[in-house]
Design a protein around this motif. Sequence first.
Motif, PDB file in Angstrom:
ATOM      1  N   MET A  97       0.853  -1.183   0.000  1.00 52.40           N
ATOM      2  CA  MET A  97       0.000   0.000   0.000  1.00 52.40           C
ATOM      3  C   MET A  97       0.888   1.232   0.000  1.00 52.40           C
ATOM      4  SD  MET A  97      -3.015   0.986   2.627  1.00 52.40           S
ATOM      5  CE  MET A  97      -2.028   1.329   4.053  1.00 52.40           C
ATOM      6  N   ASN A  98       1.010   1.887  -1.125  1.00 56.56           N
ATOM      7  CA  ASN A  98       1.920   3.016  -1.229  1.00 56.56           C
ATOM      8  C   ASN A  98       1.255   4.319  -1.631  1.00 56.56           C
ATOM      9  OD1 ASN A  98       4.411   1.728  -0.592  1.00 56.56           O
ATOM     10  ND2 ASN A  98       4.182   0.615  -2.493  1.00 56.56           N
ATOM     11  N   ILE A  99       0.275   4.262  -2.485  1.00 54.91           N
ATOM     12  CA  ILE A  99      -0.385   5.479  -2.936  1.00 54.91           C
ATOM     13  C   ILE A  99      -1.848   5.398  -2.547  1.00 54.91           C
ATOM     14  CG2 ILE A  99      -1.006   6.871  -4.940  1.00 54.91           C
ATOM     15  CD1 ILE A  99       1.596   5.984  -6.211  1.00 54.91           C
ATOM     16  N   TRP A 100      -2.295   6.405  -1.804  1.00 49.42           N
ATOM     17  CA  TRP A 100      -3.641   6.351  -1.234  1.00 49.42           C
ATOM     18  C   TRP A 100      -4.631   7.281  -1.923  1.00 49.42           C
ATOM     19  CZ3 TRP A 100       0.301   6.801   2.790  1.00 49.42           C
ATOM     20  CH2 TRP A 100       0.642   5.562   3.312  1.00 49.42           C
ATOM     21  N   ILE A 101      -4.234   7.960  -2.966  1.00 48.87           N
ATOM     22  CA  ILE A 101      -5.162   8.869  -3.637  1.00 48.87           C
ATOM     23  C   ILE A 101      -6.357   8.064  -4.132  1.00 48.87           C
ATOM     24  CG2 ILE A 101      -5.470  10.408  -5.619  1.00 48.87           C
ATOM     25  CD1 ILE A 101      -2.508  11.214  -5.176  1.00 48.87           C
ATOM     26  N   GLY A 102      -7.533   8.529  -3.760  1.00 49.52           N
ATOM     27  CA  GLY A 102      -8.766   7.845  -4.119  1.00 49.52           C
ATOM     28  C   GLY A 102      -9.308   6.960  -3.014  1.00 49.52           C
ATOM     29  N   ASP A 103      -8.517   6.694  -1.988  1.00 53.08           N
ATOM     30  CA  ASP A 103      -8.966   5.853  -0.882  1.00 53.08           C
ATOM     31  C   ASP A 103      -9.778   6.650   0.129  1.00 53.08           C
ATOM     32  OD1 ASP A 103      -7.755   3.613  -1.885  1.00 53.08           O
ATOM     33  OD2 ASP A 103      -6.034   3.680  -0.536  1.00 53.08           O
ATOM     34  N   LYS A 104     -10.681   5.970   0.783  1.00 56.65           N
ATOM     35  CA  LYS A 104     -11.457   6.555   1.866  1.00 56.65           C
ATOM     36  C   LYS A 104     -10.570   6.636   3.096  1.00 56.65           C
ATOM     37  CE  LYS A 104     -15.232   6.717  -0.495  1.00 56.65           C
ATOM     38  NZ  LYS A 104     -15.661   7.972  -1.064  1.00 56.65           N
ATOM     39  N   VAL A 105     -10.756   7.687   3.873  1.00 59.78           N
ATOM     40  CA  VAL A 105      -9.908   7.893   5.050  1.00 59.78           C
ATOM     41  C   VAL A 105     -10.735   8.519   6.171  1.00 59.78           C
ATOM     42  CG1 VAL A 105      -9.098  10.181   4.354  1.00 59.78           C
ATOM     43  CG2 VAL A 105      -7.663   8.775   5.788  1.00 59.78           C
ATOM     44  N   GLU A 106     -10.360   8.188   7.393  1.00 60.77           N
ATOM     45  CA  GLU A 106     -10.922   8.827   8.572  1.00 60.77           C
ATOM     46  C   GLU A 106      -9.759   9.248   9.459  1.00 60.77           C
ATOM     47  OE1 GLU A 106     -13.723   7.878  12.448  1.00 60.77           O
ATOM     48  OE2 GLU A 106     -13.612   6.418  10.828  1.00 60.77           O
ATOM     49  N   VAL A 107      -9.850  10.447  10.031  1.00 62.95           N
ATOM     50  CA  VAL A 107      -8.802  10.939  10.920  1.00 62.95           C
ATOM     51  C   VAL A 107      -9.162  10.510  12.338  1.00 62.95           C
ATOM     52  CG1 VAL A 107      -7.535  12.956  11.719  1.00 62.95           C
ATOM     53  CG2 VAL A 107      -8.426  12.901   9.385  1.00 62.95           C
ATOM     54  N   LEU A 108      -8.195   9.880  13.027  1.00 66.14           N
ATOM     55  CA  LEU A 108      -8.452   9.325  14.350  1.00 66.14           C
ATOM     56  C   LEU A 108      -7.900  10.164  15.493  1.00 66.14           C
ATOM     57  CD1 LEU A 108      -7.651   5.560  13.623  1.00 66.14           C
ATOM     58  CD2 LEU A 108      -9.876   6.718  13.565  1.00 66.14           C
ATOM     59  N   SER A 109      -7.098  11.180  15.200  1.00 57.63           N
ATOM     60  CA  SER A 109      -6.482  11.941  16.281  1.00 57.63           C
ATOM     61  C   SER A 109      -6.909  13.413  16.258  1.00 57.63           C
ATOM     62  CB  SER A 109      -4.960  11.804  16.222  1.00 57.63           C
ATOM     63  OG  SER A 109      -4.465  12.157  14.959  1.00 57.63           O
ATOM     64  N   GLU A 110      -6.848  14.012  17.434  1.00 57.42           N
ATOM     65  CA  GLU A 110      -7.216  15.421  17.609  1.00 57.42           C
ATOM     66  C   GLU A 110      -6.154  16.306  16.959  1.00 57.42           C
ATOM     67  OE1 GLU A 110     -10.001  16.450  18.795  1.00 57.42           O
ATOM     68  OE2 GLU A 110     -10.741  14.593  19.659  1.00 57.42           O
ATOM     69  N   PRO A 111      -6.447  17.474  16.523  1.00 56.96           N
ATOM     70  CA  PRO A 111      -7.730  18.171  16.557  1.00 56.96           C
ATOM     71  C   PRO A 111      -8.607  17.897  15.337  1.00 56.96           C
ATOM     72  CG  PRO A 111      -6.065  19.667  15.770  1.00 56.96           C
ATOM     73  CD  PRO A 111      -5.362  18.345  16.064  1.00 56.96           C
ATOM     74  N   TYR A 112      -8.216  16.961  14.500  1.00 59.45           N
ATOM     75  CA  TYR A 112      -8.943  16.682  13.254  1.00 59.45           C
ATOM     76  C   TYR A 112      -9.834  15.454  13.362  1.00 59.45           C
ATOM     77  CZ  TYR A 112      -5.211  19.768  11.742  1.00 59.45           C
ATOM     78  OH  TYR A 112      -4.348  20.813  11.635  1.00 59.45           O
ATOM     79  N   LYS A 113      -9.914  14.870  14.552  1.00 57.31           N
ATOM     80  CA  LYS A 113     -10.646  13.621  14.763  1.00 57.31           C
ATOM     81  C   LYS A 113     -12.060  13.698  14.188  1.00 57.31           C
ATOM     82  CE  LYS A 113     -11.823  10.256  18.242  1.00 57.31           C
ATOM     83  NZ  LYS A 113     -11.566   9.826  19.611  1.00 57.31           N
ATOM     84  N   GLY A 114     -12.440  12.624  13.503  1.00 54.68           N
ATOM     85  CA  GLY A 114     -13.786  12.534  12.956  1.00 54.68           C
ATOM     86  C   GLY A 114     -13.924  12.983  11.512  1.00 54.68           C
ATOM     87  N   ILE A 115     -12.917  13.625  10.962  1.00 59.16           N
ATOM     88  CA  ILE A 115     -12.989  14.032   9.557  1.00 59.16           C
ATOM     89  C   ILE A 115     -12.926  12.770   8.708  1.00 59.16           C
ATOM     90  CG2 ILE A 115     -11.769  15.204   7.681  1.00 59.16           C
ATOM     91  CD1 ILE A 115     -10.920  17.317   9.722  1.00 59.16           C
ATOM     92  N   ARG A 116     -13.867  12.643   7.796  1.00 59.00           N
ATOM     93  CA  ARG A 116     -13.934  11.492   6.891  1.00 59.00           C
ATOM     94  C   ARG A 116     -14.057  11.991   5.468  1.00 59.00           C
ATOM     95  NH1 ARG A 116     -18.382   7.748  10.009  1.00 59.00           N
ATOM     96  NH2 ARG A 116     -17.129   7.507  11.895  1.00 59.00           N
ATOM     97  N   GLY A 117     -13.506  11.220   4.564  1.00 54.75           N
ATOM     98  CA  GLY A 117     -13.619  11.592   3.166  1.00 54.75           C
ATOM     99  C   GLY A 117     -12.699  10.765   2.304  1.00 54.75           C
ATOM    100  N   GLU A 118     -12.311  11.363   1.190  1.00 50.36           N
ATOM    101  CA  GLU A 118     -11.470  10.689   0.206  1.00 50.36           C
ATOM    102  C   GLU A 118     -10.180  11.483   0.029  1.00 50.36           C
ATOM    103  OE1 GLU A 118     -11.579   9.925  -4.609  1.00 50.36           O
ATOM    104  OE2 GLU A 118     -13.432  10.294  -3.546  1.00 50.36           O
ATOM    105  N   ILE A 119      -9.060  10.780  -0.017  1.00 51.63           N
ATOM    106  CA  ILE A 119      -7.785  11.445  -0.256  1.00 51.63           C
ATOM    107  C   ILE A 119      -7.739  11.840  -1.732  1.00 51.63           C
ATOM    108  CG2 ILE A 119      -5.274  11.203  -0.286  1.00 51.63           C
ATOM    109  CD1 ILE A 119      -5.613   9.146   2.005  1.00 51.63           C
ATOM    110  N   VAL A 120      -7.592  13.149  -1.985  1.00 51.31           N
ATOM    111  CA  VAL A 120      -7.576  13.631  -3.367  1.00 51.31           C
ATOM    112  C   VAL A 120      -6.198  14.100  -3.809  1.00 51.31           C
ATOM    113  CG1 VAL A 120     -10.015  14.196  -3.455  1.00 51.31           C
ATOM    114  CG2 VAL A 120      -8.390  15.923  -2.667  1.00 51.31           C
ATOM    115  N   TYR A 121      -5.300  14.342  -2.840  1.00 49.05           N
ATOM    116  CA  TYR A 121      -3.953  14.800  -3.183  1.00 49.05           C
ATOM    117  C   TYR A 121      -3.064  14.531  -1.983  1.00 49.05           C
ATOM    118  CZ  TYR A 121      -0.311  17.820  -5.140  1.00 49.05           C
ATOM    119  OH  TYR A 121       0.856  18.304  -5.663  1.00 49.05           O
ATOM    120  N   GLU A 122      -1.779  14.360  -2.243  1.00 53.70           N
ATOM    121  CA  GLU A 122      -0.844  14.103  -1.165  1.00 53.70           C
ATOM    122  C   GLU A 122       0.470  14.810  -1.446  1.00 53.70           C
ATOM    123  OE1 GLU A 122       1.507  10.356   0.914  1.00 53.70           O
ATOM    124  OE2 GLU A 122       0.165   9.976  -0.771  1.00 53.70           O
TER     125      GLU A 122
END
Length: 75
Positions: free
Chosen positions: A1-26
């Motif tokens: 697993m090397n490139i995550w563009i297009g994958d679904k992601v959830e942020v697990l740590s503060e202060p961004y915890k709970g943000i969910r979406g799709e990785i569009v750029y890295e």
Amino acid sequence: MNIWIGDKVEVLSEPYKGIRGEIVYETKNMFWIRDEKGRRLKIPKRGTIFLVSGKYKVHGSTVMLRPWDRVVKDP
């Protein structure tokens, strides 16, 4: 697993915890995520834990490379 563009992601740590979406750029230091409301959010990798594809817990500090450098580095 090397490139995550297009994958679904959830942020697990503060202060961004709970943000969910799709990785569009890295970049070396950031993931750009399109959230469920269509906003593009820049989330720093350093100090942040991500859940990628609902399966993989990724500590952002361990992937602080440009995507193409990470592909070459991994065996």
